[in-house]
Design an enzyme around this catalytic site. Sequence first.
Site, PDB file in Angstrom:
ATOM      1  N   ASP A 169       0.836  -1.201   0.000  1.00 35.53           N
ATOM      2  CA  ASP A 169       0.000   0.000   0.000  1.00 35.53           C
ATOM      3  C   ASP A 169       0.874   1.255   0.000  1.00 35.53           C
ATOM      4  O   ASP A 169       2.051   1.206   0.362  1.00 35.53           O
ATOM      5  CB  ASP A 169      -0.901   0.005   1.246  1.00 35.53           C
ATOM      6  N   GLU A 199      -6.431   6.888   0.919  1.00 36.37           N
ATOM      7  CA  GLU A 199      -7.635   6.656   1.728  1.00 36.37           C
ATOM      8  C   GLU A 199      -8.359   7.962   2.089  1.00 36.37           C
ATOM      9  O   GLU A 199      -7.754   8.897   2.593  1.00 36.37           O
ATOM     10  CB  GLU A 199      -7.301   5.868   3.009  1.00 36.37           C
TER      11      GLU A 199
HETATM   12 MG    MG Z   1      -1.664   2.296   4.006  1.00 34.02          MG
END
Ligand code: MG
Length: 214
Positions: A169, A199
């Site tokens: 990520d 996010e």
């Molecule tokens: Mg992350």
Amino acid sequence: TQSTRPQRLLGAVQQNATRGDPRSVVKTIDQFCKHKEWAMNVGDEKGCILDSVVSELNPATVLELGTYCGYSTVRIASLLPPHARLITLEFNPHFAAVARQIIAWAGLQDKVLLVEGASGDWIPKMKEQFGVKTFDLVFLDHWKDRYLPDTKLMEECGLLRKGSVLLADNVVCPGTPDYLQYVRNSPRYNSQYFRSHLEYTKAEDGLEKSVFLG
Ligand code: MG
Ligand code: SAM
């Protein structure tokens, strides 16, 4: 005493999510982070990419580096086949304590082993301590300067087999340049970028999926 963000996030789960229902736990955390307080979970948009990789691989053994509150842990564990196991590492004891409660709220405690401590200390002990042979999937989401050294450590410790998948990520934001350069240029990996957004924001970020070729 003042509460911390992880404690407030846990409070939102206890108040709004159905016990034993991982989807409602995930949804509650996403709502909280979209409308109340941003938090460093993989989030809903990249979370869908994570879900599709987990579903496609149907892994029996998964390692997650960086648990935080257990958001991605819940996403991954809820998709695992029966008897599969997820080991998740977190070195912050406060985050680990919150994550344990969120994982239990989702009813996933029997699929998840949350181990407290630093990745660099635990990776060399995985085989001996947990009887792991190799991991089918590793989700890298801890501090960004650890992706590359921990990947090399997993290779050295024999935790990757031909076909093991590394899913990383935040390869764009905050970014992991040394890691990306390694997996994209090493003949031992077949690597692919999945473009998405950081996010709960509109900033570009994405996941890098790298298949270990042995
Ligand atoms: Mg992350
Ligand atoms: N994967 C989580 C999710 O999507 O819900 C988010 C993880 S958060 C981005 C990163 C976490 O990794 C933090 O909680 C931090 O304390 C932990 N961490 C960072 N470096 C670590 C290390 N070397 N070993 C263990 N945990 C680490």
